[in-house]
Design an enzyme around this catalytic site. Structure first.
Site, mmCIF file in Angstrom:
data_model
loop_
_atom_site.group_PDB
_atom_site.id
_atom_site.type_symbol
_atom_site.label_atom_id
_atom_site.label_comp_id
_atom_site.label_asym_id
_atom_site.label_seq_id
_atom_site.Cartn_x
_atom_site.Cartn_y
_atom_site.Cartn_z
ATOM 1 N N ARG A 170 0.827 -1.220 0.000
ATOM 2 C CA ARG A 170 0.000 0.000 0.000
ATOM 3 C C ARG A 170 0.853 1.258 0.000
ATOM 4 N NH1 ARG A 170 -5.343 -1.681 2.438
ATOM 5 N NH2 ARG A 170 -6.090 0.446 2.403
ATOM 6 N N TYR A 217 0.818 4.102 -2.675
ATOM 7 C CA TYR A 217 -0.237 5.133 -2.647
ATOM 8 C C TYR A 217 -0.005 6.098 -1.478
ATOM 9 C CZ TYR A 217 -5.034 7.031 -2.608
ATOM 10 O OH TYR A 217 -6.137 7.848 -2.633
ATOM 11 N N GLY A 269 -10.473 -10.812 6.447
ATOM 12 C CA GLY A 269 -10.104 -10.986 7.860
ATOM 13 C C GLY A 269 -11.355 -11.297 8.669
ATOM 14 N N GLY A 306 -13.294 -9.073 9.810
ATOM 15 C CA GLY A 306 -14.308 -8.048 9.510
ATOM 16 C C GLY A 306 -14.498 -7.059 10.649
ATOM 17 N N PRO A 344 -5.547 -1.086 7.256
ATOM 18 C CA PRO A 344 -5.739 -0.356 8.516
ATOM 19 C C PRO A 344 -6.839 -0.968 9.384
ATOM 20 C CG PRO A 344 -5.547 1.162 6.668
ATOM 21 C CD PRO A 344 -5.649 -0.210 6.079
ATOM 22 N N ARG A 378 -10.458 3.345 11.185
ATOM 23 C CA ARG A 378 -10.365 4.619 10.463
ATOM 24 C C ARG A 378 -11.633 5.434 10.727
ATOM 25 N NH1 ARG A 378 -9.417 4.000 4.417
ATOM 26 N NH2 ARG A 378 -7.255 3.654 5.010
HETATM 27 N N1 UDP Z 1 -12.855 -5.313 2.276
HETATM 28 C C1 UDP Z 1 -13.536 -6.503 2.464
HETATM 29 N N2 UDP Z 1 -14.022 -7.158 1.369
HETATM 30 C C2 UDP Z 1 -13.875 -6.699 0.098
HETATM 31 C C3 UDP Z 1 -13.191 -5.463 -0.097
HETATM 32 C C4 UDP Z 1 -12.687 -4.802 1.017
HETATM 33 O O1 UDP Z 1 -13.711 -6.957 3.596
HETATM 34 O O2 UDP Z 1 -14.348 -7.371 -0.841
HETATM 35 C C5 UDP Z 1 -12.339 -4.598 3.456
HETATM 36 C C6 UDP Z 1 -10.872 -4.185 3.373
HETATM 37 O O3 UDP Z 1 -10.035 -5.213 3.825
HETATM 38 C C7 UDP Z 1 -10.867 -2.969 4.272
HETATM 39 C C8 UDP Z 1 -12.253 -2.352 4.102
HETATM 40 O O4 UDP Z 1 -13.067 -3.386 3.558
HETATM 41 O O5 UDP Z 1 -10.710 -3.359 5.617
HETATM 42 C C9 UDP Z 1 -12.270 -1.160 3.151
HETATM 43 O O6 UDP Z 1 -11.597 -1.535 1.976
HETATM 44 P P1 UDP Z 1 -11.504 -0.639 0.679
HETATM 45 O O7 UDP Z 1 -10.805 -1.468 -0.350
HETATM 46 O O8 UDP Z 1 -12.855 -0.147 0.329
HETATM 47 O O9 UDP Z 1 -10.628 0.625 1.023
HETATM 48 P P2 UDP Z 1 -9.608 1.029 2.197
HETATM 49 O O10 UDP Z 1 -10.453 1.691 3.201
HETATM 50 O O11 UDP Z 1 -8.933 -0.198 2.746
HETATM 51 O O12 UDP Z 1 -8.667 1.928 1.513
#
Ligand code: UDP
Length: 322
Positions: A145, A148, A208, A210, A275, A278
């Site tokens: 990551r 970015y 994970g 969740g 993370p 957030r």
């Molecule tokens: N996430 C998930 N399933 C998915 C896509 C994302 O559980 O199919 C989780 C991801 O691991 C993160 C959160 O949802 O904890 C938000 O992910 P996203 O990719 O939208 O953006 P981020 O906030 O991580 O930049």
């Protein structure tokens, strides 16, 4: 009065295209520049006959040439979803670094106000919660990551350097998770992922356990905050996001309820450096911009789900033709 002229880099993307709409509504002339690696001209098709609007295909890491006066330069060019910046790691670093440098050069030359779309990712996997702008963050520079996060951190540093060294009038918005129409169905972010899975009757892939949290802001609220920031005199970074925090697992349940889907929830491995929490502290936006979000999660999600329903349907009918 002369119309204001705005240049939106990344104008064909999810956020860029909403910003273009907002600026046109405010009476600006708008020039959008995009190389379409993650954006698409389809997001701006409704503006093709608008005489106040122009779309240019260009990679903003190369010299940006815009004729005439420019009042605002908005830098929204970047891949912005974890799977996009994993697919385009070098482009992500280049657009954040070289693209921001070009964009600042354009703003300096035109004596324009410059606004950088930064991100809550500058806080990394935060050790302070909720995140206020004076928190310096916890970023792994060499993780997947990092391309970015570090590009955006560099972009912020470059923006402040142009402000201090060249007197460019700059703004930095730190954007937290935002959702709404024009997100790409397959961009891998949790909102389009869960909605499309729910609508197609596929399992919702919770990464994970969740229990990691996010805070979701509807795109019209974000645009209001960004527009107010552009008109303000705030040079320090400002968080714009919705403080309504929830776990990813609870978010999956909300999507199941709002779509009426009977999909299962399935767990998949957590991405590296994801993370754990957030949530924006929006005290600065409240104080300096008089801004706070207005659209509830349910209201915003209904609009977004309707958008995804409409985009999934044509795909199905195309498939039937063969
Ligand atoms: N996430 C998930 N399933 C998915 C896509 C994302 O559980 O199919 C989780 C991801 O691991 C993160 C959160 O949802 O904890 C938000 O992910 P996203 O990719 O939208 O953006 P981020 O906030 O991580 O930049």
């Amino acid at each position: 009065m002369r119309k204001k002229v705005s240049v939106v880099l990344g104008g064909a993307g999810f956020l860029g295209s909403h910003l273009v709409d907002r600026l046109l509504k405010e009476g600006h002339r708008v020039i959008a520049i995009d190389n379409y690696i993650t954006g698409t001209p389809k997001n701006l098709r409704h503006l093709r006959n608008n005489p106040s609007f122009k779309l240019v295909k260009q990679d903003v890491t190369n010299y940006i040439s815009v004729p005439g006066r420019v009042d605002f330069v908005f830098n929204f060019a970047s891949p912005a979803s974890p799977i996009d910046y994993l697919q385009f790691p070098i482009q992500t670093l280049k657009v954040g670094a070289l693209g921001t440098h070009r964009a600042l050069g354009l703003a300096k030359k035109k004596k324009a106000t410059f606004l950088l779309a930064s991100t809550s990712e500058v806080y990394g996997d935060p050790l302070v919660h909720p995140q206020a702008e004076d928190y310096w963050g916890n970023v792994n520079p060499i993780g997947p990551r990092g391309v970015y996060d570090e590009a955006k951190r560099f972009a912020e540093a470059m923006t402040m350097a142009y402000h201090r060294a060249h007197g460019v009038d700059t703004r930095i918005v730190r954007i937290f998770n935002t959702y709404g129409p024009r997100m790409r169905l397959e961009d891998g972010r949790v909102v389009p992922a869960f909605i499309s899975q729910a609508l197609k009757g596929k399992p919702l892939t919770v990464f994970g356990d969740g229990l990691q949290t996010r805070s979701f802001c509807f795109v019209s609220d974000l645009m209001e905050g960004i527009y107010r920031l552009a008109l303000s005199d705030e040079n320090d970074p400002v968080n714009v996001g919705n403080p309504g925090e929830m776990t990813v697992l609870d978010f999956a349940r909300v999507i199941l309820k709002l779509t009426g889907s009977r999909s299962r929830i399935e767990h998949e491995p957590l991405p590296v450096d994801d993370p754990k929490v957030r949530q924006p502290d929006i005290s600065r936006a409240r104080k300096h911009l008089g801004w706070e979000p207005r659209v509830s999660l349910e209201e915003g999600m209904r609009v977004t789900i309707d958008y995804f329903k409409a985009t999934i349907r044509p795909v199905r009918s195309r498939v039937k033709m063969f």
